[in-house]
Scaffold this active site. Sequence first.
Site, short mmCIF file in Angstrom:
data_model
loop_
_atom_site.label_atom_id
_atom_site.label_comp_id
_atom_site.label_asym_id
_atom_site.label_seq_id
_atom_site.Cartn_x
_atom_site.Cartn_y
_atom_site.Cartn_z
N LYS A 187 0.79 -1.12 0.12
CA LYS A 187 0.08 -0.09 -0.01
C LYS A 187 1.03 1.12 -0.11
CE LYS A 187 -1.12 2.71 2.86
NZ LYS A 187 -1.21 4.05 1.92
N GLY A 214 -4.61 0.73 4.77
CA GLY A 214 -3.70 0.42 5.75
C GLY A 214 -4.27 -0.31 6.94
N GLU A 237 9.41 0.69 11.32
CA GLU A 237 10.37 1.70 11.29
C GLU A 237 9.61 2.95 11.60
OE1 GLU A 237 13.53 0.29 10.74
OE2 GLU A 237 12.61 -1.71 10.60
N CYS A 295 13.87 10.39 8.09
CA CYS A 295 13.63 9.85 9.33
C CYS A 295 14.90 9.83 10.25
CB CYS A 295 13.12 8.64 9.45
SG CYS A 295 14.24 7.40 8.35
N GLU A 328 9.62 15.32 16.48
CA GLU A 328 10.16 15.31 15.34
C GLU A 328 9.48 16.30 14.41
OE1 GLU A 328 9.03 11.89 12.59
OE2 GLU A 328 11.09 11.56 12.31
P1 NAD Z 1 2.41 8.26 8.44
O1 NAD Z 1 2.82 7.53 9.58
O2 NAD Z 1 1.54 9.36 8.41
O3 NAD Z 1 2.41 7.32 7.23
C1 NAD Z 1 3.18 6.26 6.95
C2 NAD Z 1 2.06 5.26 5.77
O4 NAD Z 1 1.05 4.67 6.80
C3 NAD Z 1 1.52 5.70 4.97
O5 NAD Z 1 1.49 4.87 3.77
C4 NAD Z 1 0.18 5.93 5.24
O6 NAD Z 1 -1.03 5.96 4.09
C5 NAD Z 1 -0.06 4.59 6.18
N1 NAD Z 1 -0.99 5.26 7.40
C6 NAD Z 1 -2.07 6.06 7.77
N2 NAD Z 1 -2.67 5.72 8.47
C7 NAD Z 1 -2.77 4.36 8.80
C8 NAD Z 1 -3.31 3.22 9.42
N3 NAD Z 1 -4.35 3.83 10.49
N4 NAD Z 1 -3.25 2.16 9.45
C9 NAD Z 1 -2.46 1.78 8.65
N5 NAD Z 1 -1.41 2.64 7.77
C10 NAD Z 1 -1.67 3.84 7.78
O7 NAD Z 1 4.00 8.89 8.08
P2 NAD Z 1 4.48 9.66 6.98
O8 NAD Z 1 4.03 10.88 7.04
O9 NAD Z 1 4.19 9.04 5.47
O10 NAD Z 1 5.88 9.60 6.88
C11 NAD Z 1 6.96 10.40 7.73
C12 NAD Z 1 7.14 9.46 9.14
O11 NAD Z 1 7.82 8.34 8.84
C13 NAD Z 1 8.11 10.46 9.90
O12 NAD Z 1 7.71 10.06 11.32
C14 NAD Z 1 9.26 9.62 9.68
O13 NAD Z 1 10.39 9.60 10.70
C15 NAD Z 1 8.99 8.28 9.64
N6 NAD Z 1 10.00 7.39 8.74
C16 NAD Z 1 10.68 6.36 9.57
C17 NAD Z 1 11.58 5.68 8.76
C18 NAD Z 1 12.29 4.58 9.42
O14 NAD Z 1 13.13 3.97 8.71
N7 NAD Z 1 12.43 4.53 10.81
C19 NAD Z 1 11.84 6.01 7.64
C20 NAD Z 1 11.21 7.08 6.85
C21 NAD Z 1 10.26 7.59 7.54
#
Ligand code: NAD
Length: 473
Positions: free
Chosen positions: A169, A206, A244, A278, A377
């Site tokens: 997804k 998701g 992650e 991240c 963050e």
């Molecule tokens: P987000 O948590 O808003 O979304 C991440 C993913 O989850 C998206 O595909 C989104 O559609 C999906 N999602 C949203 N609600 C959901 C639900 N209820 N159930 C299942 N899936 C759902 O994050 P973002 O804004 O896309 O990304 C930024 C965040 O990701 C930051 O906090 C960043 O630090 C983190 N990040 C972490 C890593 C790592 O390796 N640790 C790498 C990249 C980004």
Amino acid sequence: MRDVLRHYIDGAWTEPLGDGTAPITNPATGETSGVLALGTSADVDRAAAAARRAFATYSQTSVTERADLLAAIAAEYERRAEDMALAVTADIGTPLAIARITAQAGVGQFRELAEALPAYPFEEHRGRSTVRKEPIGVCALIPPWNYPALQMTEKVAPALAAGCTMILKPAEIAPYSAQVFAEIIEAAGVPQGVFNMVLGKGSVIGAALSKHPEVDLVSFTGSTSVGVQVQKDAADTVKRVTQELGGKSAHIILPDADLTSAVATAVTGVMTNSGQTCAAPTRTLIPRARRDEIVSMIRTAVDAVTVGDPLTPVAMGPVASEQQWHTVQRYIQAGLDEGATLVTGGLGQPEGAKGGWFARPTVFADVTNDMTIAREEIFGPVMTLISYDTVEEAVAIANDSPYGLAAYVDGGDPAQVRDVAARLRAGQVALNGAPLDQSAPFGGYKQSGNGRVWGIAGLDECLEIKAVVGSAS
Ligand code: NAD
């Protein structure tokens, strides 16, 4: 206009069962660039059924067959690397030169595993038993949007290597890169039903995947708050959840560090991808005795960061969305309100910005570790400089965070640099500006997650362990 309107299910481009759509916005202009289909849980059911059917045969493939498949995907991906880079720029506004590098990192994930797979110990003998590592089953792969090419591949490559089938997804604000990625998978000859992609909102698709009884593992990358929700949704079916999550990584510049190199690491680490990394070193810990010198060097370097149209040779494009821009503004205001010293940047758009969601490269000094901008963050181009008196204190500040994704140490004495690294509670520590190593595990301590991606560590996450006791003879 470029529309992304079909899922990829059971080896075919498939019309969604519902009729929901959302506009796709170009963050560099603020204008609509296409339309995205928003799937429903019924689409997830179709994809899960296809992945379950395909698991019966794909899980039985040989290591050689799977290594060959990964190599074929790498070759096809290489052929489409420019398309992928352009898609990343269109999705989230990453400057094209940097998008090209991140697209190549995606190829690296497939190559790394294609090479490592033949030597992987899928079977070992212990005592009177044979310990087998078997594919865990159907995987739901939920990446974020900030490095879409890398984040899709770092999940898909190990799942394929393990013998799993999957449903991806993609993040809803990075649909163009997802489309190119699915085309690569199709052209490389991945068997029917092994890879499926369902488009739509995280809160719908998701959540349906996290709860689904036919899904055996959720590999999630994103914010800590959504990661917690995924874990709760998955609890009733006791599936494995590998996460992650977010970060607030510390960069300790030791008193004897080479400041030219350390400042370059600090500024590049935060400003690349408009701070939407991240593992960005967003808390820069500097020796108080060298505070003025370091602040001045950082100001000069940050003021030289060019911001503008990501299709031109700039260092920084926009942030990825209107929502992200407002979040960054709120944090800059919090820094001002809580008494940090604004060194450069600040609220609003950079001078000369036309349309789009451009933020100003911003630096705060004299930040204390209890301020909001040091604890939360931001995911934007905002550096926080925290002064310390002793190395002991620097280590304590670095570890005083709910997060533990990455850390950085710069110093002139290798033994001290390694000693400090050993005391940091973070999943990856980079010494003296060391570049990324895709063969090393990547993931976080504490609220930065519980899983690992990249190379063999990512493969381990997709495997179950079976003990076969006795020889039956
Ligand atoms: P987000 O948590 O808003 O979304 C991440 C993913 O989850 C998206 O595909 C989104 O559609 C999906 N999602 C949203 N609600 C959901 C639900 N209820 N159930 C299942 N899936 C759902 O994050 P973002 O804004 O896309 O990304 C930024 C965040 O990701 C930051 O906090 C960043 O630090 C983190 N990040 C972490 C890593 C790592 O390796 N640790 C790498 C990249 C980004």
